[in-house]
Design a protein around this motif. Structure first.
Motif, PDB file in Angstrom:
ATOM      1  N   ALA A  44       0.840  -1.204   0.000  1.00 18.43           N
ATOM      2  CA  ALA A  44       0.000   0.000   0.000  1.00 18.43           C
ATOM      3  C   ALA A  44       0.872   1.250   0.000  1.00 18.43           C
ATOM      4  O   ALA A  44       1.892   1.317   0.675  1.00 18.43           O
ATOM      5  CB  ALA A  44      -0.912   0.005   1.213  1.00 18.43           C
ATOM      6  N   ALA A  45       0.445   2.243  -0.785  1.00 14.43           N
ATOM      7  CA  ALA A  45       1.166   3.520  -0.859  1.00 14.43           C
ATOM      8  C   ALA A  45       0.193   4.658  -0.580  1.00 14.43           C
ATOM      9  O   ALA A  45      -1.008   4.525  -0.781  1.00 14.43           O
ATOM     10  CB  ALA A  45       1.787   3.678  -2.248  1.00 14.43           C
ATOM     11  N   GLN A  46       0.728   5.761  -0.119  1.00  8.53           N
ATOM     12  CA  GLN A  46      -0.052   6.981   0.143  1.00  8.53           C
ATOM     13  C   GLN A  46      -1.250   6.680   1.046  1.00  8.53           C
ATOM     14  O   GLN A  46      -2.389   7.031   0.746  1.00  8.53           O
ATOM     15  CB  GLN A  46      -0.504   7.629  -1.162  1.00  8.53           C
ATOM     16  N   VAL A  47      -0.980   6.042   2.173  1.00  8.15           N
ATOM     17  CA  VAL A  47      -2.035   5.620   3.095  1.00  8.15           C
ATOM     18  C   VAL A  47      -2.513   6.811   3.917  1.00  8.15           C
ATOM     19  O   VAL A  47      -1.709   7.552   4.476  1.00  8.15           O
ATOM     20  CB  VAL A  47      -1.535   4.503   4.043  1.00  8.15           C
ATOM     21  N   GLU A  48      -3.834   6.979   3.962  1.00  9.43           N
ATOM     22  CA  GLU A  48      -4.461   8.007   4.792  1.00  9.43           C
ATOM     23  C   GLU A  48      -5.473   7.315   5.699  1.00  9.43           C
ATOM     24  O   GLU A  48      -6.242   6.464   5.244  1.00  9.43           O
ATOM     25  CB  GLU A  48      -5.164   9.052   3.929  1.00  9.43           C
ATOM     26  N   PHE A  60      -5.848   4.103   0.312  1.00  8.15           N
ATOM     27  CA  PHE A  60      -4.480   3.963  -0.181  1.00  8.15           C
ATOM     28  C   PHE A  60      -4.497   3.601  -1.654  1.00  8.15           C
ATOM     29  O   PHE A  60      -5.549   3.345  -2.234  1.00  8.15           O
ATOM     30  CB  PHE A  60      -3.721   2.903   0.627  1.00  8.15           C
ATOM     31  N   GLU A  61      -3.300   3.583  -2.227  1.00  5.62           N
ATOM     32  CA  GLU A  61      -3.118   3.160  -3.616  1.00  5.62           C
ATOM     33  C   GLU A  61      -2.279   1.898  -3.646  1.00  5.62           C
ATOM     34  O   GLU A  61      -1.358   1.732  -2.845  1.00  5.62           O
ATOM     35  CB  GLU A  61      -2.412   4.244  -4.429  1.00  5.62           C
ATOM     36  N   LYS A  62      -2.639   1.038  -4.579  1.00  2.70           N
ATOM     37  CA  LYS A  62      -1.833  -0.157  -4.827  1.00  2.70           C
ATOM     38  C   LYS A  62      -1.919  -0.413  -6.321  1.00  2.70           C
ATOM     39  O   LYS A  62      -3.024  -0.513  -6.877  1.00  2.70           O
ATOM     40  CB  LYS A  62      -2.375  -1.338  -4.021  1.00  2.70           C
ATOM     41  N   ASP A  63      -0.785  -0.465  -6.984  1.00  2.00           N
ATOM     42  CA  ASP A  63      -0.732  -0.676  -8.429  1.00  2.00           C
ATOM     43  C   ASP A  63      -1.578   0.360  -9.179  1.00  2.00           C
ATOM     44  O   ASP A  63      -2.333   0.024 -10.087  1.00  2.00           O
ATOM     45  CB  ASP A  63      -1.181  -2.095  -8.794  1.00  2.00           C
ATOM     46  N   SER A  64      -1.522   1.608  -8.730  1.00  2.00           N
ATOM     47  CA  SER A  64      -2.234   2.748  -9.333  1.00  2.00           C
ATOM     48  C   SER A  64      -3.760   2.628  -9.245  1.00  2.00           C
ATOM     49  O   SER A  64      -4.484   3.240 -10.020  1.00  2.00           O
ATOM     50  CB  SER A  64      -1.818   2.952 -10.791  1.00  2.00           C
ATOM     51  N   GLN A  79     -14.303  -4.922   5.660  1.00  2.00           N
ATOM     52  CA  GLN A  79     -14.609  -4.839   4.236  1.00  2.00           C
ATOM     53  C   GLN A  79     -13.512  -4.068   3.521  1.00  2.00           C
ATOM     54  O   GLN A  79     -12.816  -3.261   4.113  1.00  2.00           O
ATOM     55  CB  GLN A  79     -15.980  -4.214   3.981  1.00  2.00           C
ATOM     56  N   THR A  80     -13.378  -4.380   2.242  1.00  3.19           N
ATOM     57  CA  THR A  80     -12.382  -3.749   1.385  1.00  3.19           C
ATOM     58  C   THR A  80     -13.054  -3.410   0.064  1.00  3.19           C
ATOM     59  O   THR A  80     -13.918  -4.154  -0.400  1.00  3.19           O
ATOM     60  CB  THR A  80     -11.207  -4.718   1.110  1.00  3.19           C
ATOM     61  N   LYS A  81     -12.666  -2.287  -0.518  1.00  2.54           N
ATOM     62  CA  LYS A  81     -13.188  -1.954  -1.838  1.00  2.54           C
ATOM     63  C   LYS A  81     -12.081  -1.322  -2.665  1.00  2.54           C
ATOM     64  O   LYS A  81     -11.129  -0.763  -2.134  1.00  2.54           O
ATOM     65  CB  LYS A  81     -14.396  -1.017  -1.757  1.00  2.54           C
ATOM     66  N   HIS A  82     -12.236  -1.474  -3.987  1.00  3.90           N
ATOM     67  CA  HIS A  82     -11.315  -0.801  -4.891  1.00  3.90           C
ATOM     68  C   HIS A  82     -12.036  -0.470  -6.194  1.00  3.90           C
ATOM     69  O   HIS A  82     -13.040  -1.085  -6.545  1.00  3.90           O
ATOM     70  CB  HIS A  82     -10.050  -1.631  -5.146  1.00  3.90           C
ATOM     71  N   ASP A  83     -11.509   0.535  -6.858  1.00  5.07           N
ATOM     72  CA  ASP A  83     -12.091   0.982  -8.120  1.00  5.07           C
ATOM     73  C   ASP A  83     -11.890  -0.070  -9.198  1.00  5.07           C
ATOM     74  O   ASP A  83     -10.843  -0.722  -9.261  1.00  5.07           O
ATOM     75  CB  ASP A  83     -11.424   2.284  -8.588  1.00  5.07           C
ATOM     76  N   VAL A  84     -12.902  -0.231 -10.030  1.00  6.53           N
ATOM     77  CA  VAL A  84     -12.798  -1.045 -11.235  1.00  6.53           C
ATOM     78  C   VAL A  84     -13.412  -0.245 -12.384  1.00  6.53           C
ATOM     79  O   VAL A  84     -14.193   0.682 -12.163  1.00  6.53           O
ATOM     80  CB  VAL A  84     -13.491  -2.430 -11.107  1.00  6.53           C
TER      81      VAL A  84
END
Length: 149
Positions: A44-48, A60-64, A79-84
């Motif tokens: 994880a990068a840029q964790v807030e 956070f960001e992972k692999d853009s 729970q976890t979510k990410h953009d698709v």
């Protein structure tokens, strides 16, 4: 004077109703939460961090790709979510939206994992009103699962 007092009360009430979301520095995140997060997302990068009552949320960001994870105070990932992208939606979902929500445009799509089950959160833009949907991979609306902002 009454107007000033009412304004102060209204402002205080609004800030209290901010649902308890509070940005916090990483050094204020309990070690059990931080360790669980780091183990689940080592790259994880840029964790807030935010704290909401006894829940912790990391963006956070992972692999853009933008991710969000919610953990309880014991470090359990809730729970976890990410953009698709829209093109990553299963065909059944795209078909259901085209048929049932033809007047809407897909605006935002996220893949949510909650208790081992995957859901698609979809925000639809409409002319007069937007819609937020939570769907399973077959395109069936999951009304008992809350949309996670």
């Amino acid at each position: 004077m009454k107007l000033l007092a009412l304004s102060v009360i209204a402002a205080s009430t609004f800030s209290f109703l901010n649902f308890g979301d509070q940005d916090i520095p990483q050094n204020e995140v309990p070690s059990v939460v931080l360790n669980a997060f780091t183990q689940a997302h080592p790259n994880a990068a840029q964790v807030e961090w935010e704290k909401q009552h006894d829940m912790f949320e990391a963006e956070f960001e992972k692999d853009s790709i933008d991710y969000t994870v919610q953990l309880n105070a014991a470090g359990e990932v809730l729970q976890t979510k990410h953009d698709v992208t829209e093109t990553e939606l299963p065909q059944q979902i795209r078909k259901m939206i085209a048929e049932s929500y033809a007047k809407y445009k897909i605006d935002d799509v996220e893949l949510v994992e909650k208790k081992g089950t995957l859901y698609y959160q979809i925000e639809l833009d409409g002319t007069l009103q937007d819609k937020q949907l939570v769907l399973d991979a077959n395109g069936k609306e999951q009304k008992t699962v809350s949309y996670w902002d």
